[in-house]
Design an enzyme around this catalytic site. Structure first.
Site, mmCIF file in Angstrom:
data_model
loop_
_atom_site.group_PDB
_atom_site.id
_atom_site.type_symbol
_atom_site.label_atom_id
_atom_site.label_comp_id
_atom_site.label_asym_id
_atom_site.label_seq_id
_atom_site.Cartn_x
_atom_site.Cartn_y
_atom_site.Cartn_z
ATOM 1 C CB SER A 282 -9.449 -4.354 2.403
ATOM 2 O OG SER A 282 -8.485 -4.479 3.368
ATOM 3 C CE1 TYR B 45 -8.841 1.062 2.871
ATOM 4 C CE2 TYR B 45 -8.867 -0.875 4.301
ATOM 5 C CZ TYR B 45 -8.328 -0.324 3.175
ATOM 6 O OH TYR B 45 -7.795 -0.874 2.031
#
Ligand code: NAD
Length: 263
Positions: A147, A160
């Site tokens: 990401s 995350y």
């Protein structure tokens, strides 16, 4: 199109929805054999539709349920690929989750859940694929779904961001370790993509507007744009590429606050 992917066998984790689903369909369009890993019983119908679409394009596919946090489930994905299609050539570690919590309130349970799905799950996928490639002398390829948050800090999503930062160095370390065997390990860092993980956020016009301001290209990416990078990384066209994070983010990591000469 990448003709060398025809007849290759690829496992994609978390492939019933979003980016994983788009990757499954794109590999199907390349006439690959696709193992569609899905997590929940509720996703069975969706996987049936994906298989149908892949077959229409001349690819082959099976759906295999499994939880990426469980070693036995990852081993089962590889066993099923070999049983059904005779080999494994490409592993796409895509499954991932997130939830928003201020860091001082984040429970150990939530921390562990995100780390075990996003980071440990991808490690297990890498480890089992590497073991299979080495045992069978296959110059395979692994693609991990990272990401932009392997670069950009993300308050309220510390678990995350930590998982994606971990994926970055895991990918580079494994790439270095297995380069002599000609096994390539890369990752993709998507920006904001139109998938179920963002459905709630993008259905709120104000929140969506806030995200759009962070994207110099001015639009939310489509999962197919990420799948296009995955097939390239897996193909022979990327034969000399390993340890790379391929950023596909419409410019999100280019410090959009500095656009128009600010700063
Ligand atoms: P998504 O929610 O549609 O896909 C995630 C998939 O993972 C789902 O199908 C889910 O069932 C599956 N999954 C969750 N836990 C699992 C488990 N334990 N075992 C097996 N499967 C499991 O969202 P997406 O956007 O398609 O996300 C795919 C990947 O892309 C994730 O790793 C995510 O972090 C990453 N990503 C997404 C974006 C974005 O904006 N959509 C941006 C950057 C990175």
């Amino acid at each position: 199109m990448y003709p060398d992917l025809e007849g290759k066998t690829v496992i994609i984790t978390g492939a019933a929805t979003g980016i994983g689903k788009a990757c499954a369909i794109r590999f199907g369009q390349e006439k690959a054999n696709v193992i569609i890993n899905f997590h929940s019983d509720k996703q069975v119908k969706e996987t049936e539709k994906i298989i149908e679409e892949i077959e229409q394009h001349g690819g082959k596919a099976i759906a295999v349920q499994g939880d990426v946090t469980k070693e036995e489930d990852i081993k089962n994905l590889i066993n099923k690929a070999v049983e059904e299609f005779g080999s494994l050539d490409v592993m796409i570690n895509n499954a991932g989750i997130e939830n928003e919590v201020p860091s001082h309130e984040l429970t150990l349970e939530d921390w562990n859940k995100v780390i075990s799905t996003n980071l440990t799950g991808q490690f297990l996928g890498c480890r089992e694929a590497l073991d299979y490639f080495l045992e069978n002398d296959i110059q395979g390829s692994i693609v991990n779904m990272s990401s932009v948050h392997e670069i950009i800090p993300w308050p309220h999503f510390v678990h995350y961001a930590a998982s994606k930062g971990g994926i970055k160095l895991m990918t580079q370390t494994l790439a270095l370790e297995y380069a002599p065997k000609k096994i390539r390990i890369n990752s993709i860092a998507p920006g904001a993509i139109n998938t179920p993980i963002n459905a709630e956020k993008f259905s709120d016009p104000k929140l969506k507007e806030g995200v759009l301001k962070l994207i110099p290209m001015g639009y939310i990416g489509e999962p197919e744009e990420i799948a296009a990078t995955a097939v390239w990384l897996a193909s022979n066209q990327a034969s000399y590429v390993t340890g790379l994070t391929l950023i596909a983010d419409g410019g999100m990591t280019l410090y959009p606050g500095f656009q128009a000469g600010k700063g």
